[in-house]
Scaffold this active site. Structure first.
Site, PDB file in Angstrom:
ATOM      1  N   ASP A   1       4.260  -4.522  -7.447  1.00 51.96           N
ATOM      2  CA  ASP A   1       3.656  -3.298  -6.892  1.00 51.96           C
ATOM      3  C   ASP A   1       4.147  -2.066  -7.633  1.00 51.96           C
ATOM      4  OD1 ASP A   1       6.003  -4.335  -5.401  1.00 51.96           O
ATOM      5  OD2 ASP A   1       5.991  -2.347  -4.502  1.00 51.96           O
TER       6      ASP A   1
ATOM      7  N   ARG B   1       3.741   6.155   1.819  1.00 52.01           N
ATOM      8  CA  ARG B   1       4.198   7.561   1.906  1.00 52.01           C
ATOM      9  C   ARG B   1       3.548   8.390   0.805  1.00 52.01           C
ATOM     10  NH1 ARG B   1       9.905   7.973  -1.092  1.00 52.01           N
ATOM     11  NH2 ARG B   1       9.728   6.139  -2.364  1.00 52.01           N
TER      12      ARG B   1
ATOM     13  N   GLY C   1       0.824  -1.219   0.000  1.00 52.22           N
ATOM     14  CA  GLY C   1       0.000   0.000   0.000  1.00 52.22           C
ATOM     15  C   GLY C   1       0.845   1.250   0.000  1.00 52.22           C
TER      16      GLY C   1
ATOM     17  N   ASP D   1       8.890   6.168   7.489  1.00 55.45           N
ATOM     18  CA  ASP D   1       8.557   7.485   8.034  1.00 55.45           C
ATOM     19  C   ASP D   1       7.578   8.259   7.153  1.00 55.45           C
ATOM     20  OD1 ASP D   1      10.145   8.114   5.883  1.00 55.45           O
ATOM     21  OD2 ASP D   1      11.686   9.184   7.035  1.00 55.45           O
TER      22      ASP D   1
END
Ligand code: AMP
Ligand code: MG
Length: 518
Positions: free
Chosen positions: A251, A92, A89, A124
């Site tokens: 992906d 970021r 998914g 992050d």
């Protein structure tokens, strides 16, 4: 709801919430606009009023939400280097929404590097400036070369540091894409046995990318066939410009047939068919020459996911799907022949021309010549001989002879390749056959040379230049970034003032590895 800015909608919201997670971008502390693609904005009818750079910086770091936008992060799975990961998914990225461009097609607008999402896992959610500028330049260069790709709309810095091997300035990249549906999106639902969602995804993706396909029980196979065809052409185009994607995981494979997710991608300098740049690709899974095979492997994963939609005649349907995936080889070969033949001046190739192209490539490879420039040199050899007269062959051969002896040709000299090719047996043998084949077309040689130059870029985003762009930008100087934007807009045109940007790197400048930078 629409916005005065973009008439933004979000058609993914018509799908159930298994497809995405609502997710707000993280506001930046000091948003600053670094780049804005005015031409793209105009082409896509995105600018309806004047907005200041300050407003754009707010919108395109996700610090302010564009009116009408409902940001979401999309769910997908993926085979990463051959290993299946059921939940990846957008870790970021925030999809702001979509819009219909003046060409009647729908496009997504997505922020990348805009903060933590429900799919961030241990990441992050941020991007460093380097990968943002790299994706900006490389995706626009691909577009300028006519290769289907996501596009760069904006780059903006956040004023914050992101921590990679060292602290790096943070930035957000805004891209425009025909969709963000990946092979991995199909795998996501197939892995969960969620055939209802899989069927919805198929209808959604087909309506977006292949609206001509009838939504009947033949759709899964017809969709697979369409995706296979587009991938075959896309990979042939990558190969024709020496592009190495670097992370061809499922992906990172868009079902809409365009290039997506520019991580450690690179254009080859000296030609080596097994070239790998990505530091993490230790096994060379995504080496240059393996890209067609890997694309086909990814398509087999799509076929497998689509098979979950079939309840009856599973064996029969499986065979049909397999046949579609197998057709990739033939489609790819045909696309490759067309693209590569044009690069050596053959306008209507026949299958026998493949051998001539391969001979040329092995000459280039054996001499470690610069992939990009070698084709320009080849065209140069025809320019001064604007004739179809068979008697001129000898004269042209003599001219080629002079060009050959001008000195380049070993590895250390390959940055001088603008001027000459090495003289050796490989060259003589190839030259003879090539010259006769080109002449057979009964076209003025200069016209053939011009056609060659219109498909053989002179300027590509070379690694060593991208590194210089990034290192200067990290120090706050964006002039090289701007220069490269300008140069890459017209990659085929000679620009005497920018000669050095067309040149291959010197041995000292050569970049050996690229990094994801995530
Ligand atoms: P990529 O290598 O960019 O194709 O990313 C592979 C996966 O890792 C995707 O699910 C990304 O969303 C996720 N990812 C990459 N970088 C980050 C990051 N800095 N924070 C969170 N997720 C990330
Ligand atoms: Mg990705």
């Amino acid at each position: 709801m629409t916005s005065k800015f973009f008439n933004l909608e979000n058609s993914y919201l018509s799908l159930s919430n298994q497809f995405y997670a609502h997710s707000a971008p993280t506001p930046a502390s000091q948003p600053k606009l670094l780049a804005w693609n005015e031409a793209l904005a105009k082409d896509f009818g995105l600018l309806q009023s004047n907005f200041s750079d300050k407003e754009k910086a707010l919108y395109f770091t996700g610090s302010d939400i564009i009116p009408g936008s409902t940001p979401v992060s999309l769910a997908y799975a993926g085979h990463q280097f051959g290993r299946f990961v059921a939940t990846l998914g957008d870790g970021r990225a925030h999809l702001l929404g979509d819009f219909i461009s003046p060409d009647g097609k729908r496009y997504d607008i997505q922020l990348k590097g805009s903060g933590i999402t429900p799919f961030s896992r241990n990441g992050d959610g941020k991007s460093a400036l380097g990968p943002v500028l790299r994706e900006y330049l490389v995706s626009e260069a691909m577009h300028a070369m006519g290769i289907p790709t996501t596009r760069a709309l904006a780059a903006a810095s956040t004023g914050e540091f992101v921590f990679r091997d060292t602290p790096k300035p943070g930035a957000v990249f805004t891209r425009v894409a025909p969709s963000h549906i990946r092979v991995g999106t199909f795998e996501y639902f197939a892995a969960r046995g969620d055939t209802d969602s899989l069927q919805k995804l198929l209808l959604f993706a087909a309506a977006r990318h292949f609206p001509e396909l009838p939504a009947n029980p033949t759709l899964p196979l017809a969709f697979l066939q369409a995706v296979v065809r587009q991938q075959a052409d896309l990979i042939a185009q990558w190969m024709s410009v020496g592009f190495i994607h670097g992370v061809m995981n499922t992906d990172n494979t868009a079902v809409g047939g365009f290039t997506i997710d520019f991580g450690p991608c690179a254009f080859m300098d000296e030609y080596n068919s097994n070239k790998v740049f990505s530091f993490i690709d230790k096994q060379g899974r995504y080496a240059y020459s393996r890209q067609p095979l890997m694309a086909q492997w990814n398509l087999a994963r799509l076929a497998q996911a689509l098979l979950c939609l079939s309840q009856e005649n599973t064996n029969e349907v499986a065979t049909l799907c397999e046949q579609e995936v197998q057709k990739f080889s033939e489609l790819y070969e045909a696309a490759w022949l067309k693209r590569m033949a044009a690069k050596i001046g053959i306008m209507s190739p026949i299958s026998e021309d493949a051998a001539l192209i391969k001979q040329w490539l092995s000459f280039v490879e054996n001499g470690s010549l610069d992939f990009t420039l070698s084709f320009r040199v080849l065209a140069n050899m025809l320019f001064s001989n604007n004739t179809t007269d068979g008697a001129a062959i000898a004269e042209t051969a003599a001219t080629i002879g002079t060009l050959e002896t001008s000195g380049a040709g070993n590895k250390n000299d390959s940055h001088d390749l603008c001027y000459s090719l090495p003289q050796n047996n490989g060259w003589h043998d190839f030259r003879q056959k090539w010259y006769h084949r080109v002449l057979k077309q009964n076209l003025p040689l200069a016209a053939i040379a011009e056609k060659m130059n219109s498909v053989n870029p002179l300027y590509i985003p070379r690694n060593h230049i991208l590194e210089a762009v990034i290192s200067e930008a990290t120090e706050g100087n964006f002039s090289l970034f701007q220069t490269m934007q300008e140069i890459l807009l017209t990659p085929y045109n000679e620009k005497p003032q920018y000669l050095k940007f067309s040149q291959a790197p010197t041995p000292q400048q050569r970049v050996l590895n690229t990094f994801c930078g995530t």
